[in-house]
Design a protein around this motif. Structure first.
Motif, PDB file in Angstrom:
ATOM      1  N   VAL A 106      29.332  62.415 -51.756  1.00  0.00           N
ATOM      2  CA  VAL A 106      29.700  63.748 -52.233  1.00  0.00           C
ATOM      3  C   VAL A 106      30.541  63.684 -53.502  1.00  0.00           C
ATOM      4  CG1 VAL A 106      29.545  64.860 -49.979  1.00  0.00           C
ATOM      5  CG2 VAL A 106      31.694  63.761 -50.663  1.00  0.00           C
ATOM      6  N   ALA A 107      30.945  62.499 -53.913  1.00  0.00           N
ATOM      7  CA  ALA A 107      31.748  62.356 -55.125  1.00  0.00           C
ATOM      8  C   ALA A 107      31.249  61.159 -55.914  1.00  0.00           C
ATOM      9  CB  ALA A 107      33.227  62.188 -54.777  1.00  0.00           C
ATOM     10  N   ASP A 108      31.331  61.250 -57.230  1.00  0.00           N
ATOM     11  CA  ASP A 108      30.946  60.157 -58.119  1.00  0.00           C
ATOM     12  C   ASP A 108      31.821  58.943 -57.817  1.00  0.00           C
ATOM     13  OD1 ASP A 108      30.869  58.375 -60.405  1.00  0.00           O
ATOM     14  OD2 ASP A 108      29.950  59.998 -61.549  1.00  0.00           O
ATOM     15  N   GLU A 109      31.193  57.816 -57.518  1.00  0.00           N
ATOM     16  CA  GLU A 109      31.959  56.629 -57.131  1.00  0.00           C
ATOM     17  C   GLU A 109      32.884  56.170 -58.247  1.00  0.00           C
ATOM     18  OE1 GLU A 109      29.485  53.213 -56.388  1.00  0.00           O
ATOM     19  OE2 GLU A 109      27.963  53.918 -57.788  1.00  0.00           O
ATOM     20  N   ARG A 110      32.519  56.433 -59.500  1.00  0.00           N
ATOM     21  CA  ARG A 110      33.387  56.030 -60.612  1.00  0.00           C
ATOM     22  C   ARG A 110      34.649  56.891 -60.643  1.00  0.00           C
ATOM     23  NH1 ARG A 110      29.674  56.755 -65.598  1.00  0.00           N
ATOM     24  NH2 ARG A 110      29.272  58.673 -64.414  1.00  0.00           N
ATOM     25  N   SER A 111      34.498  58.181 -60.405  1.00  0.00           N
ATOM     26  CA  SER A 111      35.673  59.059 -60.354  1.00  0.00           C
ATOM     27  C   SER A 111      36.582  58.675 -59.197  1.00  0.00           C
ATOM     28  CB  SER A 111      35.243  60.517 -60.225  1.00  0.00           C
ATOM     29  OG  SER A 111      34.456  60.918 -61.326  1.00  0.00           O
ATOM     30  N   VAL A 112      35.979  58.344 -58.060  1.00  0.00           N
ATOM     31  CA  VAL A 112      36.771  57.939 -56.898  1.00  0.00           C
ATOM     32  C   VAL A 112      37.485  56.625 -57.183  1.00  0.00           C
ATOM     33  CG1 VAL A 112      36.683  57.309 -54.463  1.00  0.00           C
ATOM     34  CG2 VAL A 112      35.267  59.184 -55.309  1.00  0.00           C
ATOM     35  N   TYR A 113      36.818  55.707 -57.851  1.00  0.00           N
ATOM     36  CA  TYR A 113      37.440  54.425 -58.196  1.00  0.00           C
ATOM     37  C   TYR A 113      38.655  54.651 -59.097  1.00  0.00           C
ATOM     38  CZ  TYR A 113      38.004  49.704 -60.047  1.00  0.00           C
ATOM     39  OH  TYR A 113      38.519  48.480 -60.408  1.00  0.00           O
ATOM     40  N   PRO A 124      29.476  50.106 -61.301  1.00  0.00           N
ATOM     41  CA  PRO A 124      28.970  50.073 -62.681  1.00  0.00           C
ATOM     42  C   PRO A 124      29.367  51.344 -63.419  1.00  0.00           C
ATOM     43  CG  PRO A 124      27.241  49.546 -61.084  1.00  0.00           C
ATOM     44  CD  PRO A 124      28.394  50.056 -60.304  1.00  0.00           C
ATOM     45  N   GLY A 125      29.496  51.245 -64.730  1.00  0.00           N
ATOM     46  CA  GLY A 125      29.793  52.415 -65.527  1.00  0.00           C
ATOM     47  C   GLY A 125      31.267  52.657 -65.740  1.00  0.00           C
ATOM     48  N   ILE A 126      32.112  51.688 -65.365  1.00  0.00           N
ATOM     49  CA  ILE A 126      33.547  51.778 -65.595  1.00  0.00           C
ATOM     50  C   ILE A 126      33.897  50.855 -66.758  1.00  0.00           C
ATOM     51  CG2 ILE A 126      35.828  51.158 -64.674  1.00  0.00           C
ATOM     52  CD1 ILE A 126      34.920  53.725 -63.521  1.00  0.00           C
ATOM     53  N   VAL A 127      34.673  51.363 -67.712  1.00  0.00           N
ATOM     54  CA  VAL A 127      35.123  50.539 -68.844  1.00  0.00           C
ATOM     55  C   VAL A 127      36.641  50.584 -68.916  1.00  0.00           C
ATOM     56  CG1 VAL A 127      33.010  50.865 -70.173  1.00  0.00           C
ATOM     57  CG2 VAL A 127      34.909  52.461 -70.467  1.00  0.00           C
ATOM     58  N   THR A 128      37.208  49.530 -69.456  1.00  0.00           N
ATOM     59  CA  THR A 128      38.655  49.447 -69.650  1.00  0.00           C
ATOM     60  C   THR A 128      38.942  49.470 -71.151  1.00  0.00           C
ATOM     61  OG1 THR A 128      38.890  48.131 -67.645  1.00  0.00           O
ATOM     62  CG2 THR A 128      40.728  48.094 -69.202  1.00  0.00           C
ATOM     63  N   VAL A 129      39.851  50.338 -71.548  1.00  0.00           N
ATOM     64  CA  VAL A 129      40.153  50.544 -72.967  1.00  0.00           C
ATOM     65  C   VAL A 129      41.664  50.542 -73.148  1.00  0.00           C
ATOM     66  CG1 VAL A 129      39.956  52.157 -74.917  1.00  0.00           C
ATOM     67  CG2 VAL A 129      38.049  51.893 -73.304  1.00  0.00           C
ATOM     68  N   LYS A 130      42.121  49.973 -74.272  1.00  0.00           N
ATOM     69  CA  LYS A 130      43.524  50.060 -74.637  1.00  0.00           C
ATOM     70  C   LYS A 130      43.789  51.417 -75.273  1.00  0.00           C
ATOM     71  CE  LYS A 130      45.578  45.509 -75.291  1.00  0.00           C
ATOM     72  NZ  LYS A 130      46.274  44.635 -76.266  1.00  0.00           N
ATOM     73  N   ILE A 131      44.847  52.091 -74.786  1.00  0.00           N
ATOM     74  CA  ILE A 131      45.153  53.425 -75.308  1.00  0.00           C
ATOM     75  C   ILE A 131      46.605  53.491 -75.763  1.00  0.00           C
ATOM     76  CG2 ILE A 131      43.459  54.554 -73.810  1.00  0.00           C
ATOM     77  CD1 ILE A 131      45.904  55.546 -72.152  1.00  0.00           C
ATOM     78  N   ASP A 132      46.875  54.494 -76.570  1.00  0.00           N
ATOM     79  CA  ASP A 132      48.241  54.817 -76.951  1.00  0.00           C
ATOM     80  C   ASP A 132      48.841  55.649 -75.813  1.00  0.00           C
ATOM     81  OD1 ASP A 132      50.536  56.105 -77.904  1.00  0.00           O
ATOM     82  OD2 ASP A 132      49.791  56.117 -79.955  1.00  0.00           O
ATOM     83  N   PRO A 133      49.933  55.184 -75.152  1.00  0.00           N
ATOM     84  CA  PRO A 133      50.466  55.915 -73.990  1.00  0.00           C
ATOM     85  C   PRO A 133      51.002  57.296 -74.347  1.00  0.00           C
ATOM     86  CG  PRO A 133      51.975  54.170 -74.678  1.00  0.00           C
ATOM     87  CD  PRO A 133      50.710  53.982 -75.462  1.00  0.00           C
ATOM     88  N   GLU A 134      51.297  57.569 -75.615  1.00  0.00           N
ATOM     89  CA  GLU A 134      51.835  58.862 -75.995  1.00  0.00           C
ATOM     90  C   GLU A 134      50.739  59.884 -76.240  1.00  0.00           C
ATOM     91  OE1 GLU A 134      55.010  59.579 -75.894  1.00  0.00           O
ATOM     92  OE2 GLU A 134      55.391  57.511 -75.240  1.00  0.00           O
ATOM     93  N   PHE A 169      46.438  49.436 -71.032  1.00  0.00           N
ATOM     94  CA  PHE A 169      45.046  49.508 -70.586  1.00  0.00           C
ATOM     95  C   PHE A 169      44.849  50.729 -69.690  1.00  0.00           C
ATOM     96  CE2 PHE A 169      45.211  44.918 -71.542  1.00  0.00           C
ATOM     97  CZ  PHE A 169      44.060  44.800 -72.305  1.00  0.00           C
ATOM     98  N   GLU A 170      43.714  51.350 -69.824  1.00  0.00           N
ATOM     99  CA  GLU A 170      43.328  52.459 -68.952  1.00  0.00           C
ATOM    100  C   GLU A 170      41.842  52.333 -68.647  1.00  0.00           C
ATOM    101  OE1 GLU A 170      43.569  54.386 -66.451  1.00  0.00           O
ATOM    102  OE2 GLU A 170      45.284  55.438 -67.368  1.00  0.00           O
ATOM    103  N   ILE A 171      41.436  52.853 -67.492  1.00  0.00           N
ATOM    104  CA  ILE A 171      40.029  52.796 -67.091  1.00  0.00           C
ATOM    105  C   ILE A 171      39.391  54.175 -67.240  1.00  0.00           C
ATOM    106  CG2 ILE A 171      40.298  50.820 -65.543  1.00  0.00           C
ATOM    107  CD1 ILE A 171      40.431  52.742 -63.204  1.00  0.00           C
ATOM    108  N   PHE A 172      38.106  54.169 -67.581  1.00  0.00           N
ATOM    109  CA  PHE A 172      37.377  55.416 -67.849  1.00  0.00           C
ATOM    110  C   PHE A 172      35.961  55.300 -67.302  1.00  0.00           C
ATOM    111  CE2 PHE A 172      40.471  54.801 -71.217  1.00  0.00           C
ATOM    112  CZ  PHE A 172      41.045  56.051 -71.385  1.00  0.00           C
ATOM    113  N   ARG A 173      35.389  56.445 -67.001  1.00  0.00           N
ATOM    114  CA  ARG A 173      33.944  56.486 -66.888  1.00  0.00           C
ATOM    115  C   ARG A 173      33.383  56.225 -68.278  1.00  0.00           C
ATOM    116  NH1 ARG A 173      31.879  61.587 -63.510  1.00  0.00           N
ATOM    117  NH2 ARG A 173      32.853  62.756 -65.221  1.00  0.00           N
ATOM    118  N   GLU A 174      32.293  55.505 -68.328  1.00  0.00           N
ATOM    119  CA  GLU A 174      31.767  55.025 -69.599  1.00  0.00           C
ATOM    120  C   GLU A 174      31.610  56.149 -70.624  1.00  0.00           C
ATOM    121  OE1 GLU A 174      28.702  51.422 -70.346  1.00  0.00           O
ATOM    122  OE2 GLU A 174      27.919  53.173 -69.252  1.00  0.00           O
ATOM    123  N   GLU A 175      31.098  57.294 -70.186  1.00  0.00           N
ATOM    124  CA  GLU A 175      30.825  58.375 -71.130  1.00  0.00           C
ATOM    125  C   GLU A 175      32.080  59.123 -71.560  1.00  0.00           C
ATOM    126  OE1 GLU A 175      29.939  60.010 -66.945  1.00  0.00           O
ATOM    127  OE2 GLU A 175      29.841  58.103 -68.054  1.00  0.00           O
TER     128      GLU A 175
END
Length: 855
Positions: free
Chosen positions: A694-701, A797-807, A821-827
């Motif tokens: 019932v929920a996108d596994e990437r969002s749940v992750y 699958p479909g999870i990416v890790t990206v470096k972000i500015d915390p501000e 580092f932060e994790i995102f759905r690929e899109e």
């Protein structure tokens, strides 16, 4: 000679005529009675009334329900000496007659003729079987003739061992015990195969008059009957002289033994009882159903201890409310009389009623219902500052007299001796007997003994609930619906609809994640006023700290439980969108508001509904239905119901799952809210049921990661005491601290703890989810996860890790020192940072601050 022949001939004809008359009378009785006699072949498929028993998943007895206590045993399981004891007492010629013992009947007839009343019925065991199964207990000649005819038929239909087995399992032996196995358990607390010869003879003496020869009610008369049976066994050669003398010398050891539950789970037992009663009616209590629940005994014990400990800790933090009553010791000073009065007061949990009889500079002495003295030290009174309000207490006591006075009726908990040795613990299954078993000493004698060590306690007014679900199946692992079932059987897990507060926020955040938001999205944490037509008054929501922190990333806003960010996030996502999403993931939206207060958990849900939602989060996004009953057996083990296995299903249609068809088609009104009924009348053809995604596994992750930060960095930091990295969860506290929650999980187990008053009122200053509910959750999970490997949701699958500015939440520039580092759905990952700033300033934040009324 001819005269003698004439007399002989006359006597011969008289005897012949008498015999013929007897045959005619007997034939007439037979022809008259036989058509109305029940068919004895019913005994081949007899169903003895056997109580309902409820077990844990590891086969520990939880409870027994039913008017009659009975545990049928096969004749091969009965010791030979026990059989011989019954034959000696009831029918020594059982294996030699054909159902009717002419000697016994003749003896009974002579007794009737000589005394004018029936002294004994002359009944054989076969005749007693006929009476017990088919006839009433009235003492009339007509019933006796029916009994004789039925006995003769029974002997033609059944062999001797079968008849004896029916008798030994059917016979009433006093104190609700039917059959020898139940009697052995009631009087001696052990199986019939473990009884001594003297105990076997004692039980064999009960059928004649279960009340008159009861060893609990009349031990002297019961012993005389026992000794007579032992003498008969010796005369019949069943035992030798040495065995006889040993058994005669044995003392009376019978005491009442109620159904002994291996674990305390009364809320579970009541739910199972109500469910089965809804399925089969009153047959639930008589047809020998064994209900095996999904609850594990060790986890249930841990849940009991955790909830009681947490509620008592809260209660002590707010002081002592005073004695239960005040007795005048000048009028009632004798220990025996005081003990009798105390016996009328209930034992709640392990809190024993007591009356204060003596005070010194550093010790209080009290008397408990058993007649024992207990000593309470000043140290164990130190917590008992006088209760003034939920926010105020009086000064710390400097002596026992600051807390107690003579004659105070209080509750104590024994510290150096199991309380079971002093007083009966609360237990609805224990049946009180009219005559108490013998005690070792009188109350007066006990009062002179050295006092036992005890502590002052009081029954908390605060209530709570804890429920734990297997995340991937919905099986209930443990459930406690309140402090004491016997004080209040209201099951708060399934029936108490309360505001979940911030424990609801993860569902709002999950909806936002599936609508394009990310953990790095920036929402302004600033003061705001809403004049919404859906709200009754002008609304000025605040953070619990009363402060505002400006633009905040969603991840940080969740682990610090920022209210204003949650409200703006809900408004941005859309209330209708969130409502639709909540319905999709299985949350009942009928009790949820359609206004912005939804973000703060202002709707009402039961702890079980909250746990079900968190189980969906824990298992990766699959909707599971909570269930309690694993299987139901009847009689000697025939399977009546088996819960199908749950299959996590990515492709199945949510509306057409097997679970929906199999479990919901039985009843539209299950007796236990929140739990599906079990289909006893429907053949279970499916071995699996589908739990739909019932929920996108990437969002749940991503939500797992954010809720793990609640534990590692936020309001749930106390859960770090488990020393595990797979724990995630969320605290919850409602307005004025009326409800405190902690809902937490790993990939396998979802557990929710709630603390609050039944009639909502403030818990007091500093009583938040982290201080009132989290300790309960933590104590339970410490046991539940002990020795278990860490269980984390695998990265889909479909999870990416990206470096972000915390501000800013945007992708960090190459070489930025403060990047995280932060994790995102690929899109939804932030775009690459442009190498040139030509063309103007950065785009404004997506957060529409201009639409908010700042002040």
């Amino acid at each position: 000679m001819s005269r003698f022949a004439s007399i002989f001939k006359a006597f011969f004809w008289l005897i012949l005529m008498g015999a013929a008359g007897a045959v005619l009378v007997a034939s007439a009785f037979y022809l008259y009675l036989q058509p109305a006699l029940p068919p004895v072949d019913q005994l081949r498929d007899v169903r003895l009334q056997t109580p309902l028993r409820v077990y844990s998943s590891d086969n520990k007895l939880i409870a027994e329900f039913g008017e009659k206590r009975r545990t049928p045993v096969a004749i091969e399981q009965v010791p030979q000496q026990q059989i011989m004891a019954f034959l000696a007492a009831e029918d020594s010629r059982f294996y030699r007659h054909q159902g009717v013992d002419v000697r016994g009947l003749s003896r009974a007839a002579l007794e009737l003729a000589s005394t004018g009343s029936i002294q004994s019925g002359g009944s054989t065991i076969t005749m007693q079987v006929a009476k017990n199964f088919f006839l009433s207990r009235e003492r009339t000649f007509l019933r006796k003739f029916n009994e004789i005819l039925l006995a003769l038929q029974i002997e033609q239909e059944l062999d001797k061992d079968t008849i004896l087995e029916l008798y030994l399992n059917k016979i009433y032996l006093g104190n609700r015990a039917y059959g020898i196995e139940a009697a052995a358990q009631v009087y001696y607390g052990r199986s019939v195969s473990d009884l001594t010869l003297a105990q076997m003879a004692m039980i064999a003496g009960l059928p004649k008059a279960p009340s008159a020869y009861n060893p609990l009610a009349n031990p002297e008369r019961a012993q005389a009957r026992r000794d007579w049976i032992l003498g008969r066994m010796r005369e019949l050669g069943s035992i030798d002289q040495a065995a006889y003398e040993t058994a005669i010398g044995d003392p009376i050891t019978a005491t009442y033994h109620g159904p002994k539950s291996a674990i305390s789970a009364p809320y579970i037992a009541e739910m199972a009882r109500a469910d089965l009663l809804n399925r089969v009616g009153d047959a639930a209590y008589t047809d020998g159903y064994n209900v095996y629940t999904t609850v594990h005994s060790e986890l249930q014990a841990a849940a009991n201890a955790a909830l009681r400990s947490g509620l008592e800790a809260y209660d002590r933090r707010h002081g002592y409310r005073g004695p239960l009553d005040k007795w005048d010791l000048d009028k009632t000073a004798e220990p025996a009389e005081l003990a009798t009065r105390l016996q009328r007061l209930p034992v709640i949990a392990d809190m024993v009623p007591a009356v204060v009889t003596q005070l010194s500079e550093d010790t209080a002495t009290a008397l408990i219902a058993s007649g024992n003295k207990v000593r309470i030290s000043q140290e164990d009174l130190q917590w008992a500052r006088p209760y003034i309000s939920e926010d105020r207490m009086g000064p710390s006591p400097k002596s026992p007299a600051d807390v107690l006075t003579l004659g105070d009726v209080i509750r104590v908990r024994l510290k150096d001796k199991p309380v079971e040795e002093i007083a009966e613990l609360e237990n609805p299954e224990v049946e009180a007997t009219t005559e108490a078993p013998a005690v070792e000493a009188t109350p007066e004698e006990k009062a002179d003994d050295a006092p036992l060590v005890a502590e002052l306690v009081q029954v908390p007014e605060i209530e709570g609930a804890l429920v734990s679900l297997a995340a991937k199946t919905g099986a209930v692992q443990a459930m406690v619906g309140g402090y004491s079932f016997y004080e209040s059987n209201f099951n708060r897990v399934t029936l108490a609809r309360r505001q979940p507060g911030s424990a609801f926020k993860p569902f709002v955040y999950l909806a936002a994640l599936e609508n394009g938001e990310t953990p790095a999205s920036i929402i302004n944490d600033a003061p705001i006023v809403y004049d919404d037509s859906d709200l009754e008054t002008l609304w000025r929501p605040q953070n619990s700290s009363g402060q505002f922190y400006g633009p905040t990333r969603l991840r940080k806003a969740l682990y610090l439980s920022r209210n204003l960010v949650s409200i703006r996030l809900l408004k941005k996502t859309g209330i209708n969108n969130v409502h639709d999403y909540l319905a999709k993931i299985g949350i009942d939206t009928r009790s949820l508001p359609r206004d912005l207060s939804l973000a703060l958990g202002s709707g009402t849900l039961t702890p079980l509904e909250v746990a079900t939602g968190y189980a969906m989060l824990a298992n990766g996004g699959y909707q599971v239905e909570p269930y309690l009953i694993e299987r139901i057996e009847q009689g000697t083990g025939s399977l009546v119901y088996q819960a199908p296995q749950v299959r996590l299903c990515d492709e199945c249609d949510q509306a057409n799952t097997t679970a929906g068809k199999e479990l919901q088609a039985i009843s539209q009104a299950p007796p236990n809210p929140g739990l599906k009924p079990v289909p006893l009348e429907v053949e279970v053809t499916e071995t699996e049921v589908d739990a739909p995604r019932v929920a996108d596994e990437r969002s749940v992750y991503i939500m797992h990661s954010m809720l793990q930060d609640v534990v590692q960095r936020g309001t749930g930091r106390r859960a770090r005491a488990l020393g595990r990295s797979d724990i995630a969860g969320k605290t919850g506290t409602t307005n004025d601290q009326r409800d405190a929650w902690f809902a937490g999980f790993n990939h396998d187990l979802a557990t929710v703890a709630w603390v609050g008053f039944d009639q909502p009122e403030p818990l007091g200053r500093a009583e938040y989810g982290a201080t009132a509910a989290l300790p309960v959750w933590l104590e339970f999970m410490r046991v539940a996860l002990e020795g278990q490997p860490e269980s984390k949701m695998p990265q889909p699958p479909g999870i990416v890790t990206v470096k972000i500015d915390p501000e800013t939440g945007k992708r960090a520039a190459p070489g930025a020192n403060d990047a995280i580092f932060e994790i995102f759905r690929e899109e939804n990952a932030p775009q690459e940072v442009a190498t040139s700033t030509a063309g103007g300033a950065e785009d404004a934040s997506d957060d529409d601050v201009s639409a908010q009324e700042l002040f």
